[in-house]
Design a protein around this motif. Structure first.
Motif, mmCIF file in Angstrom:
data_model
loop_
_atom_site.group_PDB
_atom_site.id
_atom_site.type_symbol
_atom_site.label_atom_id
_atom_site.label_comp_id
_atom_site.label_asym_id
_atom_site.label_seq_id
_atom_site.Cartn_x
_atom_site.Cartn_y
_atom_site.Cartn_z
ATOM 1 N N LEU A 36 0.831 -1.199 0.000
ATOM 2 C CA LEU A 36 0.000 0.000 0.000
ATOM 3 C C LEU A 36 0.869 1.254 0.000
ATOM 4 C CD1 LEU A 36 -2.518 1.740 0.377
ATOM 5 C CD2 LEU A 36 -2.494 1.127 2.799
ATOM 6 N N PRO A 46 -6.869 8.750 2.804
ATOM 7 C CA PRO A 46 -6.897 7.648 3.752
ATOM 8 C C PRO A 46 -5.663 7.705 4.647
ATOM 9 C CG PRO A 46 -7.395 6.874 1.548
ATOM 10 C CD PRO A 46 -6.933 8.293 1.415
ATOM 11 N N LEU A 64 -9.623 -2.982 6.957
ATOM 12 C CA LEU A 64 -9.097 -2.352 5.755
ATOM 13 C C LEU A 64 -9.155 -3.316 4.585
ATOM 14 C CD1 LEU A 64 -7.665 0.221 4.691
ATOM 15 C CD2 LEU A 64 -5.493 -0.859 5.285
ATOM 16 N N LEU A 77 -7.967 -3.866 0.772
ATOM 17 C CA LEU A 77 -6.985 -3.403 -0.207
ATOM 18 C C LEU A 77 -7.186 -4.103 -1.540
ATOM 19 C CD1 LEU A 77 -3.697 -3.333 1.919
ATOM 20 C CD2 LEU A 77 -5.382 -1.506 1.577
ATOM 21 N N PRO A 80 -6.271 1.382 -1.201
ATOM 22 C CA PRO A 80 -7.384 1.158 -0.264
ATOM 23 C C PRO A 80 -8.724 1.324 -0.964
ATOM 24 C CG PRO A 80 -6.436 3.324 0.072
ATOM 25 C CD PRO A 80 -5.564 2.647 -0.925
ATOM 26 N N SER A 135 -12.451 1.279 3.993
ATOM 27 C CA SER A 135 -11.916 1.327 5.350
ATOM 28 C C SER A 135 -13.070 1.499 6.322
ATOM 29 C CB SER A 135 -10.925 2.487 5.499
ATOM 30 O OG SER A 135 -10.505 2.629 6.842
#
Length: 314
Positions: free
Chosen positions: A29, A105, A149, A151, A158, A161
């Motif tokens: 990420l 985020p 979370l 992904l 992301p 969330s």
């Protein structure tokens, strides 16, 4: 909720490898946020209220990032960031996006997070038509909330969330409804509108050394960013300081009162607390306001710990 049910039923079976997998995904990420251009639409839910936003995120040839956010419903709002620094906002509604953490985020550093959170892989999902891996991020103390979370399996961006309390109740949701990582972004989409007001970006370290600083913070929280801009109500310059632990964050707003009669206040709506304290300084009375997803008593202690310049506690 499914999140905490899985943890309660399978907690004793979670192997250390799952934590390592979660760290690997968070590392992906971090790389994606620095390397991946995208555009899309996401929804933000908080305290039963929804808003919809368009986002354009461009990574330049030199690795720099330019990002524009536009609110699509309700009161108009817009903001522009360049290399992670806020450059302009269009209204008090846009300021609220910053205060509430609608975007960006929360930046996740897996090495830093393990000091304050436990990381777990808990499954897969599908968001905005894309396959996602699901991570649980569980607080190690009473100062923080937990997160679920989601992904993107392809890019590690992301997609969703969820902010959850200790009972697994949903406090906040960020979720893409559309995400495009392949189409070239049009340059005009990255240009702010005429209503976007420039803000003065402050050096985070200098902001505390030269103007205001906190004498107490919850463990793990440090100053992450700072800027100043005119108040839409009084016209006075308001200093904005944002603190975080790598996931959770809160903001401190500092505004000169110039004789305006304002009383101390405290409130809590869902996960968000707001504490305002009137403080006397050498330059006159100032209002200190702390806003964030932290316990009310913690916010009050932070507000009382703020000091101007070289001032010290009594």
């Amino acid at each position: 909720m499914r999140f905490f049910s899985l943890l309660l039923l399978g907690g004793s079976l979670v192997m250390p490898a799952h934590a390592a997998d979660a760290q690997n995904w968070l590392s992906r990420l971090l790389k994606a946020e620095k390397q991946q251009s995208f555009q899309g639409v996401f929804v933000y839910e908080r305290n039963g209220s929804f808003s919809t936003h368009a986002i354009w995120h461009l990574i330049g040839q030199n690795g720099g990032a330019r990002e524009r956010l536009l609110k699509l419903d309700g009161s108009p709002a817009e903001m522009l960031r360049v290399d992670g620094r806020l450059r302009c906002v269009s209204s008090t509604s846009a300021d609220q996006l910053i205060e509430e953490g609608v975007w960006p985020p929360r930046p996740l550093d897996p090495q830093e997070l393990t000091n304050w959170y436990e990381l777990r892989m808990i499954g897969e999902s599908r968001v905005a038509g894309r396959t996602a891996v699901v991570l649980a991020i569980l607080p190690r103390d009473q100062y923080r909330y937990g997160f679920e979370l989601h992904l993107d399996r392809e890019t590690a961006l992301p997609l969703k969330s969820l902010l959850l309390n200790e009972k697994g109740q949903l406090l906040e949701r960020f979720q893409f409804t559309q995400l495009d990582t392949s189409t070239t972004l049009a340059k005009e989409k990255l240009e702010p509108g005429p209503a976007c007001r420039p803000v003065k970006v402050l050096d985070a370290e200098g902001a505390e050394q030269d103007s205001w600083r906190s004498e107490w913070l919850p463990p793990g929280f440090t100053l992450r960013s700072a800027h100043a801009q005119p108040s839409p109500i009084s016209g006075e310059t308001v200093t904005y300081l944002m603190y975080g632990d790598g996931l959770a964050r809160f903001s401190v707003f500092i505004e000169p009162l110039r004789g305006v009669p304002v009383e101390d206040a405290r409130s809590q709506v869902g996960p968000t607390v707001a504490v305002s304290k009137r403080m006397a300084t050498a330059d006159g009375d100032t209002m200190i306001t702390v806003i964030g997803e932290i316990p009310l008593g913690t916010a009050e202690r932070i507000a009382l710990s703020m000091r101007a310049g070289g001032e010290k506690a009594d």
